[in-house]
Structures are given as structure tokens and as C-alpha cells.
Design an enzyme around this catalytic site. Structure first.
Site, PDB file in Angstrom:
ATOM      1  N   CYS A  33     -10.245 -16.582  44.957  1.00 11.35           N
ATOM      2  CA  CYS A  33     -10.119 -16.325  43.532  1.00 11.35           C
ATOM      3  C   CYS A  33     -10.940 -17.360  42.785  1.00 11.35           C
ATOM      4  O   CYS A  33     -11.433 -18.312  43.377  1.00 11.35           O
ATOM      5  CB  CYS A  33      -8.664 -16.427  43.095  1.00 11.35           C
ATOM      6  SG  CYS A  33      -7.598 -15.258  43.961  1.00 11.35           S
ATOM      7  N   GLY A  59     -13.723 -12.721  42.895  1.00 13.89           N
ATOM      8  CA  GLY A  59     -12.589 -11.812  42.835  1.00 13.89           C
ATOM      9  C   GLY A  59     -12.854 -10.688  41.868  1.00 13.89           C
ATOM     10  O   GLY A  59     -13.157 -10.938  40.698  1.00 13.89           O
ATOM     11  N   ASN A 133      -6.196 -20.888  42.599  1.00 11.06           N
ATOM     12  CA  ASN A 133      -7.098 -20.410  43.629  1.00 11.06           C
ATOM     13  C   ASN A 133      -6.650 -21.054  44.934  1.00 11.06           C
ATOM     14  O   ASN A 133      -6.540 -22.267  44.998  1.00 11.06           O
ATOM     15  CB  ASN A 133      -8.531 -20.845  43.280  1.00 11.06           C
ATOM     16  CG  ASN A 133      -9.518 -20.639  44.418  1.00 11.06           C
ATOM     17  OD1 ASN A 133     -10.474 -21.374  44.547  1.00 11.06           O
ATOM     18  ND2 ASN A 133      -9.285 -19.646  45.255  1.00 11.06           N
ATOM     19  N   GLY A 134      -6.379 -20.242  45.938  1.00  7.16           N
ATOM     20  CA  GLY A 134      -6.017 -20.819  47.229  1.00  7.16           C
ATOM     21  C   GLY A 134      -4.795 -20.170  47.834  1.00  7.16           C
ATOM     22  O   GLY A 134      -4.467 -19.025  47.537  1.00  7.16           O
ATOM     23  N   TYR A 272     -21.134 -19.468  52.559  1.00 13.91           N
ATOM     24  CA  TYR A 272     -21.086 -18.081  52.146  1.00 13.91           C
ATOM     25  C   TYR A 272     -20.513 -17.829  50.749  1.00 13.91           C
ATOM     26  O   TYR A 272     -21.075 -17.071  49.970  1.00 13.91           O
ATOM     27  CB  TYR A 272     -20.275 -17.307  53.187  1.00 13.91           C
ATOM     28  CG  TYR A 272     -19.878 -15.908  52.818  1.00 13.91           C
ATOM     29  CD1 TYR A 272     -20.836 -14.927  52.578  1.00 13.91           C
ATOM     30  CD2 TYR A 272     -18.538 -15.541  52.720  1.00 13.91           C
ATOM     31  CE1 TYR A 272     -20.470 -13.638  52.239  1.00 13.91           C
ATOM     32  CE2 TYR A 272     -18.164 -14.250  52.386  1.00 13.91           C
ATOM     33  CZ  TYR A 272     -19.134 -13.305  52.142  1.00 13.91           C
ATOM     34  OH  TYR A 272     -18.775 -12.041  51.798  1.00 13.91           O
TER      35      TYR A 272
END
Ligand code: SF4
Length: 492
Positions: A33, A59, A133-134, A272
């Protein structure tokens, strides 16, 4: 993957998308996210809109912005891309000088609006909004404890767990947040907002990226620096592991909620996830990926006629490989950026052919040529096989695959949605077996040391260069009991 059909026949499951490896026919890793926070700017909502737009690749399932005007919260969340969720009227209704925003990837079947962030709560001290996020590894245990004490949960999001931990504490907001954060195990970047305060926190290992910037007198917080560029803000520094930043009418206070653990920034952000125009710890991602390609060439040179990269994330590495070897870099694969969402249920045959909707091999570039194909990772192997076959169908005489990461063998517990270990081809098969499986003439992976030295600059004196490499080497930076209770993947 769930493939639900709505009664009228509309496809509501995975879709072909225009994105960067989101839930679709590809077996690539799924993004996590993105978070974006603003403190002290009269047009916080518009800045958030542009910031979230720059973080869209992290996201595509839902987006949301919550703004505080000093007394009230104004917020809007919705399913879809940022440009679909917000229009001019909605943004103009979000008045206030402080905001937190979020773009969310979720696993299929879990993409409900109730889980869209920021999540907003009312508790005894007033309004509370949270964006994260996570992934919280010990979330199931915490949730069960809270439920035993009477908490009722509305969502399956980790974020709600921290809200309950804060709400149940008798302490003031900042101290309650510190206590709550201390109880979390995992990789996370949190933005927590009340009517008059913004808290910014990173996990003790700094697994997930989180950067602070300035725009005039305003403070900006973002998962990636590319979102600072787009609003004209200046990058100041990364939020440190275990740090808690407190912003209120007194300005910025830099505190800690816990001691820092070993630095372990997600290596896959370099390989990536993050955009090539972002910087991580002062190192530009495009340049780092070029160095990975160059290292790859030094470690496993193969004589060939052209080098090509799987777009978009592997193009930088392919340029690095080409520069190191002198083999010309060519656009042998082209991504169709306009596949967009298509709500037609793909038949199995179409799903098999689906790679052609998203990627094309350039026949006149690869026909009759020995091709080195650079990619960033192999997950299940199905995507690599499809792309190798695309190149062969377009006339490539040899296809040599070079992967700019070590073999991906272990699931992620820190916010990347990975398949079960048994589905990760590298955990089950040798390099030779994978090479046969993907129909390549040769296959090599970048060594762990090669990866660390290519990333460089991050923290050469730290263990593993200050990187998390757990999906490659099974050395998780936090405690993982593997008793089946820890939560894997991403649960923003
Ligand atoms: S396990 Fe892999 S994907 Fe997950 S945080 Fe660590 S390096 Fe990133």
C-alpha cells in the site's frame, strides 16, 4: 484468486489492469500500500490527491483521504484508482490543513470498502484516523486478546487493531499510541491523525519505506519520494526505525516509541516495488537497478545479440546489463499500457493468452536473435514461461533469462502479498529445473552479495547492508514462530 461473477455477468474478480503487477493474470508479487500525509498546508487534500496519484502503483484497489480542519474530519474513500475515487467536487469538500491519505492493494475477496483507508474512528478523546502500509505479524493474537476483552471489529484490517489498543488505554493520545506501537510485531509505516495532531511511525526494523519532506512550511510524509517530486516538495530524510514523529501546534517533535532493531529495509522495494524515479535512503532506484543489471552481467555473462528487459521494472537493469557487456539493449518487449480494466470474464484460453494483452514481443527486434531477457523475480514461474514463449514465438533463436534478485523461496510477513511457500517455484526446484520449466536456454539469479553491493549506499556497515532479504534467505528480521498463527502478506 477469486473469480466471482455478479448476476448481470460483470467480472468482479481479478482483472487485466494497466498497473504494475497488481492482481491480474500475472503471477508477479503484489504491491503493498502507499501512505501520504500532509501537515500545515491550507490545501492538504489537493496535495494528497497528487501524492496518492504518484503512489498509485502501490495499490489500485481503493483510495482515501481524510482531512482535519482543527475541529472536524472530512473524508472520502472509495474503491478504484485515485482518479476514479476523487473528482473536483469531492476534493473541494475536503477542507483542512492536515491530512492522511492511502492507496490500497488487497488480496482478492478482501477488497471491501470497509477496509479502504484511512480508517476513521470516534473515541473518548475525539476523532482518530489511521493509514498504514505493511503487515502486523502478531495481529491475530492481538485481535483475539482484544475480542476477549470486549472489542468488536468492523474490518479485517490491521489498522483497526491499533485503534482499539489506543482507545482502550487510559493514557493521552501520544502515550497511548506509543504503548500500542510497542506491542506490534511486523513491518509497518503508520500515519495517525486526530483533530490537532499527526503521528508518524516506522517499525523497529524500518522494513517499509517512509520519507519526510518539506513544502514551504508544511511537512509531507510519503511511502516514496516520487510523490514529493510531483507536488514540488523537497525530500528531508527517511523516518528512522522505531521513530515516532509528533506534529502539532508546537511544530515537529522527534521521539522514539521503541529502540531500533537491526535495519532491514525491504530489498524488494529496490528490486521491483518502488518507482524508478524514487530514492530510497538517498539512492535512486533506476541507478540501483542499473547496477543490479551490471552485477548480473559480471556474475553470469552469456553471449547474445540483444538484451531486453521485462517492462517496466526490469528495463533499468537491462540497460545496466547491456552497458556492462556491450551487447545492445533493445526494446524486445513492449507493455500495452492501455489494457485498463476489462470487465469481461476471461475464459481459461484467454487467461492463457492473456499475457499478449499486456506484453508484446517485437518481432523485428528479436527474430533470428539470441536474446538475454532480464526480469526482476520469478514467483511461480508461469509468467516467466509465458514471456519466454512470447519471445520464441516472435522468432528468438535463444532466450537466456537473467533475474536481478536471488531465488524467491520464502513468503513475506511484512506487507508483500506472496503465495504459499509451496507455490514459490524456487522453494521446490533447482535453478536447472526452473530453467527447464520456463523453457529458457539458460537461467541465472543475482547472488545475495551481488544484490547488496549493487544496492550499495544504503548501509554498508549494517548486517546485510541494512536490508531485509528474508524471502531469499529465510532470515526474518523479527521473531516469527511459524506456528500457523502469524499473518503473512499484506493487510493494510
Ligand atoms: S521478506 Fe522479502 S518482500 Fe518481505 S519485506 Fe523482506 S525483502 Fe521485502
Amino acid at each position: 484468486m477469486s473469480h466471482e461473477l455478479m448476476p448481470e455477468g460483470l467480472w468482479t474478480g481479478d482483472y487485466y489492469n494497466e498497473g504494475t503487477g497488481q492482481s491480474d493474470i500475472f503471477d508477479t508479487l503484489k504491491e503493498e500500500c502507499g501512505v501520504f500525509g500532509v501537515f500545515g498546508h491550507p490545501d492538504a487534500a489537493s496535495l494528497s490527491y497528487y501524492g496518492l496519484h504518484a503512489l498509485q502503483h502501490r495499490g489500485e484497489e481503493s483510495a482515501g483521504i481524510c482531512v482535519a480542519d482543527g475541529e472536524n474530519f472530512n473524508y472520502h474513500r472509495g474503491m478504484g484508482l485515485v482518479k476514479e475515487v476523487f473528482d473536483k467536487d469531492k476534493l473541494e469538500s475536503l477542507k483542512g490543513g492536515m491530512s492522511i491519505g492511502h492507496v490500497r492493494y488487497s488480496t482478492s475477496g478482501d477488497s471491501r470498502l470497509t477496509n479502504a483507508q484511512p480508517l476513521v474512528f470516534k473515541y473518548r478523546e475525539g476523532n482518530l484516523a489511521i493509514a498504514t502500509n505493511g503487515n502486523i505479524v502478531n495481529e491475530p493474537k492481538l485481535r483475539r486478546e482484544l475480542e476477549m476483552e470486549g472489542s468488536i471489529f468492523q474490518t479485517t484490517s490491521d489498522t483497526e487493531v491499533i485503534a482499539h489498543l489506543i482507545a482502550r488505554s487510559p493514557k493521552d493520545f501520544v502515550e497511548a499510541a506509543k504503548d500500542a506501537l510497542k506491542r506490534l510485531v511486523g513491518g509497518f509505516a503508520f500515519l495517525l491523525m486526530t483533530n490537532d495532531k499527526l503521528l508518524v511511525a516506522s517499525d523497529p526494523n524500518g522494513l517499509r519505506p517512509l520519507t519526510m519532506g518539506r513544502l514551504g512550511d508544511a511537512y509531507i510524509f510519503t511511502s516514496e519520494t516520487c510523490a514529493l517530486e510531483v507536488i514540488g516538495a523537497e525530500a528531508i530524510r527517511d523516518v528512522a526505525p522505531g521513530e515516532l514523529l509528533i506534529l502539532d501546534r508546537n511544530g515537529l517533535r522527534e521521539e522514539r516509541y521503541t529502540e531500533a532493531g537491526r535495519k532491514a529495509l525491504c530489498a524488494m522495494e529496490y528490486i521491483y516495488f518502488s518507482r524508478p524515479d524514487s530514492d530510497l535512503n538517498g539512492s535512486n532506484l533506476h541507478s540501483a537497478r542499473k547496477r543490479m543489471g551490471s552485477k548480473m552481467a559480471l556474475e553470469s555473462f552469456v553471449d547474445a545479440d540483444v538484451v531486453t528487459g521485462v517492462p517496466d521494472s526490469s528495463i533499468s537493469a537491462a540497460i545496466g546489463y547491456a552497458e556492462q557487456t556491450g551487447i545492445p539493449y533493445e526494446l524486445g518487449l513492449i507493455k500495452n499500457k492501455y489494457t485498463g480494466r476489462t470487465f469481461i470474464q476471461p475464459s481459461q484460453e484467454l487467461r492463457e493468452q492473456g499475457v499478449k494483452m499486456k506484453l508484446s514481443a517485437v518481432r523485428r527486434v528479436v527474430e533470428g536473435k539470441r536474446v538475454v531477457m532480464i526480469d526482476d523475480s520469478i514467483v511461480r514461474g508461469t509468467t516467466s514461461r509465458r514471456i519466454v514463449n512470447l519471445l520464441r514465438e516472435a522468432g528468438a533463436t535463444e532466450v537466456h533469462v537473467r533475474i536481478t534478485s536471488p531465488p524467491f523461496k520464502n513468503p513475506c510477513f511484512y506487507g508483500i502479498d506472496t503465495p504459499d511457500r509451496r507455490e514459490l517455484i524456487a522453494s521446490e526446484k533447482s535453478v536447472e529445473e526452473i530453467c527447464r520449466e520456463i523453457n529458457a536456454d539458460s537461467l541465472s539469479f543475482l547472488s545475495p552479495d551481488g544484490l547488496i553491493s549493487a544496492i550499495g549506499g544504503y548501509d554498508e556497515h549494517s548486517h546485510k547492508g541494512g536490508l531485509c532479504m528474508a524471502c531469499f534467505d529465510n532470515d526474518y528480521p523479527t521473531q516469527i514462530d511459524f506456528n500457523g498463527e502469524e499473518k503473512m502478506g499484506c493487510s493494510c
